[in-house]
Design a protein around this motif. Sequence first.
Motif, short mmCIF file in Angstrom:
data_model
loop_
_atom_site.label_atom_id
_atom_site.label_comp_id
_atom_site.label_asym_id
_atom_site.label_seq_id
_atom_site.Cartn_x
_atom_site.Cartn_y
_atom_site.Cartn_z
N PRO A 111 0.84 -1.20 -0.01
CA PRO A 111 0.15 0.01 0.03
C PRO A 111 0.71 1.28 0.12
O PRO A 111 1.93 1.52 0.71
CB PRO A 111 -0.81 -0.08 1.45
CG PRO A 111 -0.47 -1.52 1.67
CD PRO A 111 0.72 -1.85 1.19
N LEU A 112 0.50 2.32 -0.70
CA LEU A 112 1.04 3.56 -0.64
C LEU A 112 1.08 4.24 0.65
O LEU A 112 -0.10 4.00 1.41
CB LEU A 112 0.51 4.60 -1.82
CG LEU A 112 0.72 3.95 -3.36
CD1 LEU A 112 -0.09 5.08 -4.09
CD2 LEU A 112 2.20 4.16 -3.58
N SER B 201 -4.71 20.21 4.71
CA SER B 201 -4.86 19.17 3.61
C SER B 201 -6.36 18.77 3.63
O SER B 201 -6.40 17.71 3.92
CB SER B 201 -3.92 17.98 3.86
OG SER B 201 -3.75 16.90 2.70
N VAL B 202 -6.97 19.69 3.00
CA VAL B 202 -8.56 19.33 3.19
C VAL B 202 -9.01 19.57 1.63
O VAL B 202 -8.47 20.66 0.93
CB VAL B 202 -9.31 20.21 4.14
CG1 VAL B 202 -9.00 19.63 5.34
CG2 VAL B 202 -9.19 21.55 4.10
N GLU B 203 -10.22 19.15 1.36
CA GLU B 203 -10.87 19.55 0.17
C GLU B 203 -12.48 19.64 0.41
O GLU B 203 -12.90 18.41 0.60
CB GLU B 203 -10.75 18.75 -1.07
CG GLU B 203 -11.10 19.09 -2.23
CD GLU B 203 -10.82 18.26 -3.49
OE1 GLU B 203 -11.18 18.68 -4.51
OE2 GLU B 203 -9.92 17.37 -3.30
N ARG C 121 -3.48 17.70 -0.21
CA ARG C 121 -2.03 17.33 -0.77
C ARG C 121 -1.93 15.93 -1.24
O ARG C 121 -2.42 15.04 -0.51
CB ARG C 121 -1.31 17.83 0.30
CG ARG C 121 -1.43 19.07 1.13
CD ARG C 121 -1.04 20.20 0.34
NE ARG C 121 -1.50 21.48 0.96
CZ ARG C 121 -0.92 22.70 1.06
NH1 ARG C 121 0.45 22.54 0.48
NH2 ARG C 121 -1.45 23.60 1.65
N THR C 122 -1.20 15.71 -2.21
CA THR C 122 -1.22 14.21 -2.86
C THR C 122 0.39 13.72 -2.99
O THR C 122 0.68 12.65 -3.21
CB THR C 122 -1.75 14.11 -4.22
OG1 THR C 122 -1.22 14.83 -5.14
CG2 THR C 122 -3.27 14.58 -4.04
N ASN C 123 1.27 14.68 -2.52
CA ASN C 123 2.78 14.10 -2.74
C ASN C 123 3.42 14.71 -1.70
O ASN C 123 3.05 15.99 -0.87
CB ASN C 123 3.27 14.28 -4.30
CG ASN C 123 2.94 15.75 -4.69
OD1 ASN C 123 3.22 16.74 -3.83
ND2 ASN C 123 2.62 15.93 -5.91
N ASP D 137 7.71 9.76 0.52
CA ASP D 137 6.59 9.34 -0.62
C ASP D 137 6.89 8.00 -0.79
O ASP D 137 7.62 7.82 -1.97
CB ASP D 137 6.05 10.59 -1.52
CG ASP D 137 4.77 10.09 -2.26
OD1 ASP D 137 4.26 9.42 -1.78
OD2 ASP D 137 4.49 10.93 -3.08
N GLY D 138 6.37 7.09 -0.14
CA GLY D 138 6.69 5.62 -0.66
C GLY D 138 5.57 4.59 -0.25
O GLY D 138 4.60 5.00 -0.60
N PHE D 139 6.19 3.43 0.26
CA PHE D 139 5.29 2.54 0.57
C PHE D 139 5.17 2.22 2.13
O PHE D 139 6.17 2.37 3.00
CB PHE D 139 5.56 1.24 -0.14
CG PHE D 139 5.64 1.27 -1.67
CD1 PHE D 139 4.32 1.17 -2.47
CD2 PHE D 139 6.67 1.85 -2.29
CE1 PHE D 139 4.45 1.52 -3.85
CE2 PHE D 139 6.94 2.16 -3.62
CZ PHE D 139 5.79 1.86 -4.50
#
Length: 702
Positions: free
Chosen positions: A201-202, A231-233, A254-256, A284-286
């Motif tokens: 999983p990421l 980090s909201v939408e 935020r995605t990265n 940003d990994g696993f």
Amino acid sequence: MSTKDAKQPLASGPMPDPESPSRLKGPIAWMARNTVAANLLMLFLLVGGLFGLRGAKQEVFPEFELDTVLVQIGYPGAGPSEVEQAVLLAVEEAARAVDGVNMVSSIAAEERGVVVVELPLGTDANRALADIKSSIDRITSLPEAAERPVVSLASNREKVITLVVHGDQDEKTLRRVAEDLRAGLLARTEISMVELSAVRPLELSIEVPQEELRRYGLTLEHVAEVVRRASVEVPGGGIKTSGGEVLVRTAERRTNADGFAQIAIFSRPDGAEIRLGEIAQIQDGFRETGQSATFNGLNAAMVRVFRVGSESPVDLARAVKAHAEEARAGLPEGIRVSPWSDQSEQYQQRVELLTRNALLGLTLVMVALAIFLELRLAFWVTLGIPISFVGSLLFLSPMDASINMISLFAFIITLGMVVDDAIVVGEAIYKKRQQGYHGLDAAVRGVSEVAVPVVFAICTTIMAFAPMLFIPGSTGKFARLIPIVVISVLVISLVECLFVLPAHLSYGRPEHKGAHGGLDSHRRRLSRVFENMVTHRFAPFLRQALEYRYAFIASGISALLVGVGLVAGGRMEFNFMPKVQGNVVLVDVELPFGAPVSDTEEVSAQIVAAAEEVLDAFGGRSEVSRGVFAQIGNTGFFGGADDPADLARRGSHKAEVAVYLAPLGPREFSSKEFAHRWRERVGEIPGVENLKFNYNSGGLQS
């Protein structure tokens, strides 16, 4: 001449009949007279069956909802014991409080748990699902960090085909290629469900050193709250203006790692901002699960494709392979895509087996009847087989049945049944014609003479299969397909031989001229030889059997007792599911819980090396196999999409190695022989708690 002899028809001339064919009554006589109606009925069965075939669902194995409700709960950051104490126990109690629950069990794993609720047979699964969901929603003691429970009915949905993405690239590149491949597959209209497998999983991790927290007077709770708020939408409603309505939305998700690094943690008195990237290490990994996979020694990821709705396994596999071929041109250097575990091949082989057996049966019946009866009669009797099979397809969709490995097996069973009643009817009509009756008279009298025994023969066979319709549980959902197919085929066969066949055999005495006459003379000679054998061989034996009937009855009872003794004495092996050797030889290995990943990797590498040595001894990996797949951290190669046991198969102390052998033909050895040689080459591995070799599709061989 006696009175009895005077009533017998003469074989050399027409039989004087006080009742003309036009006055024969009953549905059989009416259908025999009205050949148009008989042909329309035959056309309806054929055309309707073909339309039923187009609308019938096709699948490798029947898919259905199990009498089980699954409750899946995520609890990020928690270990198995925490998941059990904080989440699973409360969910179990809520599930047990629902009426009509048979048994509740659970599986706890790292950051996740599953509660399995088994329902009694005959329970309304949808109602039980709603009741269990309502009961769980009323729980107020779940941890705040726990995710919302997902309640669903379990199903036995199985994958159709798997693509393996492999190459000498890092894990991120392989996952990106696998995700692109998944998106491309889902973009095709033939494909609806695709999942990634054998990938970690990421995870995006943020680590703030203790000295940085002290330097700026921060706490981890404060940093986490700032990150959460930044980090909201979320939608913010709308503003009506003279130019129209303007929708307001906060789009700060935020995605990265770069996006999170720009979050401002606090501001200095001089207005300078301290951003998250300045005080924290963002990766940003696993997720660290210890899971990894290889294919032929290279890093790998799996893309599993499932059949949904009315999709055909063969068409689905063809579309997947076509897309994989198209995608190969755009793959990064060093990465390849290989088809793996194509279940549609088994489905196609079963269809081909049914087709071959049907053609062989048609040929044998046609030849046998043409030798002893007449060529035209043989043709119409033989035609009853495809009419019965195609006509039975009308019943599949209304009875919620599909074309799959089980129903195809049922069609193969009925191949030897459907032609029996047609042969009896055809022979009865032929006998009446030999006795001097002609055309319609011979057809109606012949069918009427054997109609009752034919109906009873069909009914007794139907009664023998009917109890399988009432087998409860999951086994019954599989088994019900066999009686549905058998009964449907037999009913259509009965209708065809009683109401369609007489019209086709109501022709007058055929005139045999030319080549046909020569064939008929040979047929008559063979018939005389057969009749002579019946008269001088079988009839005396039958008289002896009737005279000494008690001795023959005793012989039959003795044979029955011997058979019962063989079964009861354990001399005949019993298996609930037959052990059929497959093309995949699978090894599951389990080390002690808590063993380091390096030990699991070492054991897996040893098993893979042994497999490659055995493949080389049998002719080479590329010649006799489709590859060697190995994964660490998961042993769920055969798991479905909704498999509750999937959690129990995970762990860094577990590994799995699978060798996909080529079909028999290119290879001359069995999967059992390969598994035994592989087991000998592996030998004893110190520190391994469990080692299983599976080469059957119906049981494990250790």
